[in-house]
Design a protein around this motif. Sequence first.
Motif, mmCIF file in Angstrom:
data_model
loop_
_atom_site.group_PDB
_atom_site.id
_atom_site.type_symbol
_atom_site.label_atom_id
_atom_site.label_comp_id
_atom_site.label_asym_id
_atom_site.label_seq_id
_atom_site.Cartn_x
_atom_site.Cartn_y
_atom_site.Cartn_z
ATOM 1 N N LEU A 52 0.834 -1.205 0.000
ATOM 2 C CA LEU A 52 0.000 0.000 0.000
ATOM 3 C C LEU A 52 0.869 1.256 0.000
ATOM 4 C CD1 LEU A 52 -2.869 -0.896 2.527
ATOM 5 C CD2 LEU A 52 -3.092 -0.545 0.063
ATOM 6 N N ARG A 53 1.903 1.239 0.814
ATOM 7 C CA ARG A 53 2.802 2.405 0.871
ATOM 8 C C ARG A 53 3.550 2.595 -0.451
ATOM 9 N NH1 ARG A 53 3.609 0.478 6.246
ATOM 10 N NH2 ARG A 53 5.458 -0.687 5.602
ATOM 11 N N ILE A 54 4.011 1.498 -1.020
ATOM 12 C CA ILE A 54 4.708 1.587 -2.308
ATOM 13 C C ILE A 54 3.764 2.080 -3.391
ATOM 14 C CG2 ILE A 54 5.859 0.243 -4.112
ATOM 15 C CD1 ILE A 54 6.900 -1.611 -1.893
ATOM 16 N N ASN A 55 2.547 1.568 -3.378
ATOM 17 C CA ASN A 55 1.558 1.975 -4.370
ATOM 18 C C ASN A 55 1.248 3.464 -4.252
ATOM 19 O OD1 ASN A 55 -0.414 1.281 -6.455
ATOM 20 N ND2 ASN A 55 -1.955 1.722 -4.896
ATOM 21 N N GLU A 56 1.118 3.945 -3.024
ATOM 22 C CA GLU A 56 0.838 5.360 -2.801
ATOM 23 C C GLU A 56 2.008 6.222 -3.275
ATOM 24 O OE1 GLU A 56 -0.498 8.281 0.887
ATOM 25 O OE2 GLU A 56 -0.575 6.103 1.110
ATOM 26 N N TYR A 57 3.207 5.777 -2.995
ATOM 27 C CA TYR A 57 4.388 6.527 -3.425
ATOM 28 C C TYR A 57 4.490 6.566 -4.950
ATOM 29 C CZ TYR A 57 9.276 7.480 -4.488
ATOM 30 O OH TYR A 57 10.419 7.985 -5.032
ATOM 31 N N GLN A 58 4.311 5.414 -5.578
ATOM 32 C CA GLN A 58 4.394 5.346 -7.038
ATOM 33 C C GLN A 58 3.301 6.177 -7.686
ATOM 34 O OE1 GLN A 58 6.759 4.127 -8.674
ATOM 35 N NE2 GLN A 58 7.715 2.438 -7.564
ATOM 36 N N SER A 59 2.107 6.144 -7.108
ATOM 37 C CA SER A 59 0.997 6.940 -7.633
ATOM 38 C C SER A 59 1.291 8.431 -7.515
ATOM 39 C CB SER A 59 -0.290 6.588 -6.869
ATOM 40 O OG SER A 59 -1.346 7.437 -7.246
ATOM 41 N N SER A 60 1.778 8.842 -6.342
ATOM 42 C CA SER A 60 2.096 10.254 -6.123
ATOM 43 C C SER A 60 3.190 10.715 -7.074
ATOM 44 C CB SER A 60 2.522 10.451 -4.664
ATOM 45 O OG SER A 60 2.928 11.782 -4.439
ATOM 46 N N LYS A 61 4.181 9.859 -7.264
ATOM 47 C CA LYS A 61 5.305 10.197 -8.135
ATOM 48 C C LYS A 61 4.831 10.368 -9.581
ATOM 49 C CE LYS A 61 9.829 8.346 -9.471
ATOM 50 N NZ LYS A 61 10.753 7.188 -9.307
ATOM 51 N N LEU A 62 4.011 9.459 -10.065
ATOM 52 C CA LEU A 62 3.530 9.512 -11.445
ATOM 53 C C LEU A 62 2.595 10.697 -11.674
ATOM 54 C CD1 LEU A 62 3.403 8.100 -14.219
ATOM 55 C CD2 LEU A 62 1.515 6.731 -13.350
ATOM 56 N N CYS A 63 1.666 10.890 -10.743
ATOM 57 C CA CYS A 63 0.706 11.989 -10.888
ATOM 58 C C CYS A 63 1.394 13.352 -10.799
ATOM 59 C CB CYS A 63 -0.392 11.880 -9.826
ATOM 60 S SG CYS A 63 -1.491 10.466 -10.068
ATOM 61 N N GLU A 64 2.420 13.441 -9.978
ATOM 62 C CA GLU A 64 3.173 14.690 -9.859
ATOM 63 C C GLU A 64 3.829 15.051 -11.191
ATOM 64 O OE1 GLU A 64 4.832 18.107 -8.378
ATOM 65 O OE2 GLU A 64 3.390 16.808 -7.356
ATOM 66 N N VAL A 65 4.377 14.052 -11.886
ATOM 67 C CA VAL A 65 5.006 14.281 -13.194
ATOM 68 C C VAL A 65 3.974 14.799 -14.192
ATOM 69 C CG1 VAL A 65 6.103 13.144 -15.168
ATOM 70 C CG2 VAL A 65 6.854 12.617 -12.836
ATOM 71 N N ARG A 66 2.818 14.127 -14.246
ATOM 72 C CA ARG A 66 1.783 14.535 -15.206
ATOM 73 C C ARG A 66 1.224 15.917 -14.846
ATOM 74 N NH1 ARG A 66 4.279 11.707 -17.319
ATOM 75 N NH2 ARG A 66 3.944 9.547 -17.999
ATOM 76 N N TYR A 67 1.043 16.194 -13.606
ATOM 77 C CA TYR A 67 0.540 17.489 -13.151
ATOM 78 C C TYR A 67 1.522 18.604 -13.509
ATOM 79 C CZ TYR A 67 -0.288 21.308 -9.865
ATOM 80 O OH TYR A 67 -0.462 22.549 -9.319
ATOM 81 N N THR A 68 2.803 18.358 -13.272
ATOM 82 C CA THR A 68 3.832 19.363 -13.572
ATOM 83 C C THR A 68 3.881 19.653 -15.070
ATOM 84 O OG1 THR A 68 5.128 18.608 -11.674
ATOM 85 C CG2 THR A 68 6.278 19.900 -13.332
ATOM 86 N N GLN A 69 3.738 18.602 -15.872
ATOM 87 C CA GLN A 69 3.734 18.799 -17.320
ATOM 88 C C GLN A 69 2.564 19.684 -17.757
ATOM 89 O OE1 GLN A 69 3.673 14.779 -18.801
ATOM 90 N NE2 GLN A 69 5.917 14.561 -18.707
ATOM 91 N N CYS A 70 1.399 19.446 -17.185
ATOM 92 C CA CYS A 70 0.219 20.254 -17.524
ATOM 93 C C CYS A 70 0.401 21.701 -17.051
ATOM 94 C CB CYS A 70 -1.033 19.651 -16.891
ATOM 95 S SG CYS A 70 -1.623 18.177 -17.737
ATOM 96 N N GLU A 71 0.945 21.860 -15.864
ATOM 97 C CA GLU A 71 1.147 23.200 -15.324
ATOM 98 C C GLU A 71 2.105 23.998 -16.214
ATOM 99 O OE1 GLU A 71 1.591 24.954 -10.839
ATOM 100 O OE2 GLU A 71 3.066 23.466 -11.490
ATOM 101 N N ASP A 72 3.165 23.335 -16.676
ATOM 102 C CA ASP A 72 4.121 24.002 -17.566
ATOM 103 C C ASP A 72 3.461 24.384 -18.884
ATOM 104 O OD1 ASP A 72 6.042 23.686 -15.634
ATOM 105 O OD2 ASP A 72 6.985 21.919 -16.565
ATOM 106 N N LYS A 73 2.621 23.517 -19.375
ATOM 107 C CA LYS A 73 1.954 23.813 -20.649
ATOM 108 C C LYS A 73 0.997 24.985 -20.498
ATOM 109 C CE LYS A 73 -0.197 21.561 -24.571
ATOM 110 N NZ LYS A 73 -0.574 20.283 -25.188
ATOM 111 N N MET A 74 0.273 25.050 -19.385
ATOM 112 C CA MET A 74 -0.648 26.165 -19.142
ATOM 113 C C MET A 74 0.127 27.483 -18.995
ATOM 114 S SD MET A 74 -3.629 24.856 -19.300
ATOM 115 C CE MET A 74 -2.879 23.765 -20.510
#
Length: 540
Positions: free
Chosen positions: A423-445
């Motif tokens: 569960l902890r690994i899954n949460e970390y991996q999810s946070s890491k992946l979503c952070e990358v996608r979020y940052t990409q969108c923020e940069d594009k905006m």
Amino acid sequence: MGACLRALAFWVLVFCFFFASGTSDDAVDLRRAFPIVEPDSEHTKLRLAKEGLDAIQRITTPIAVVAVIGPYRSGKSFLLNQLLSLSCDEGFGVGHMRDTKTKGIWVWGTPFEIDINGRKISVLYLDTEGFESVGKSNVYDDRIFALATIMSSVLIYNLPETIREADISRLSFAVEIAEEFYGRSNLAFAMNSIILFYWGSLPDCCGQDVAFEPAKLLWLIQRDFLQGKSVQEMVNEALQLVPNSSGDKNIDQVNRIRDSLAIMGDNNTAFSLPQPHLQRTKLCDLNDSELDQMYVKKREQLKQLVVSIIHPKIVQGKLQNGNDFVAFLEQIIEALNKGEIPSTGSIVEVFNKVILERCMRLYSEQMEILQLPVEENRLQELHEKLKVEAKKLFDHQHFGRNHAAQSVLELDYEMQKVFRTFLRINEYQSSKLCEVRYTQCEDKMDHLQVMRLPSMAKFNDGFLHCNQTFERECVGPSKEMYTQKMTKVKLKWAIPIGVLLLALVLYWQCFGRRKHGSGSLLPLYIGRHHKSGSNRSRSE
């Protein structure tokens, strides 16, 4: 030249002699008794003897084990020599013949080979240290008894004259072990015994419900008379409950032992053997013609009986060869030596530890197949499914009934620990992946926002594409949090751009029309000027 040839021939002969003698010694060495288990210096715990284990590991065929147990100086070693048709000089050491008496457990190095339903079986004969000798603890006797009980296919309980209460009591520990190790029901015993009788081994479908096959208990009572009650009647009477109308606690304990012996059921038989000769110290010097002929006849019947009830040793549904049996023996020794006083609980715990590790390995390997991150409910579903499978595997392979409940709790606890880690690994991996996608969108905006004359349509198209990528690739428990952040990003840049566009519209409404209007007054003015001029011209 001749001297050289003679020297060469001499060394060739020496080499051949040593090679031949070495081969012969190996063969001769196996025709003797080897220690496989020895007492420690304090004569309380057991340790393995490499010499005997090496002899057993040579065996590649399925193994069966015949062990003889009984009181000190009850004739166990002589009996084994008789069963193997060996003299005292070449067989097991007999106490009154040699200084070296049996300490621990010894094995005859050359197995006796028999055929069971077309399968070659190597039968090992074991001699055990006698009970109640001087300088030993009861704990040590119990360990020897328990070890012989677990190891053997046929357990010969050699008793002089009759069955004593101490002999019945001594069985209680071994029987408790039998209850823990030998299966879940008498039905399992009956079914597996039938299968073993006809097939000599258990097929894949069977045998998984029992840890290993129980030894056939043979009560062997040696006495000077054969009249009166049969030995089977003696055994049956000895195992009957003792009347206890007064509620005596000691008698209650005796009866509890007898109740526990019910597990032996039809798995025991009795046989009587007369004394071979009145002068027991001379037995090793006498041949068959000098022994009591009734003894010789009954001895041959005993040999046939032992062979008829032998079955190969099966552990976890698998026939044991030499290497398997040694590994099994190592587990038993570890279990029996655990703690100051052996108990079925400690023994079961050691054996179940291996099965718990196997179940945990199955659980972990299947969990690791899942590509993280995933939705948390999917992870939970897989955990529940694998937990059921692991427990089912444990139920099929575990040792013991009464103590297995604790092992099940331990298995559940260990799986829950691993699941929390996932569960902890899954949460970390999810946070890491979503952070990358979020940052990409923020940069594009950010990029769209600073464009000259930004278009709301272009902004919306960019955000839509960004949002679709985010929705597709941001998975797991962190998605909800980052979705909210994405909404804020849209509001962050959409509102200023909307305000800017609104300002442009208002500007156009206010100033753009005025400019457009002043431009249109000029033609009107000119028109009127031309019209006036023409009028003047006409009046002129």
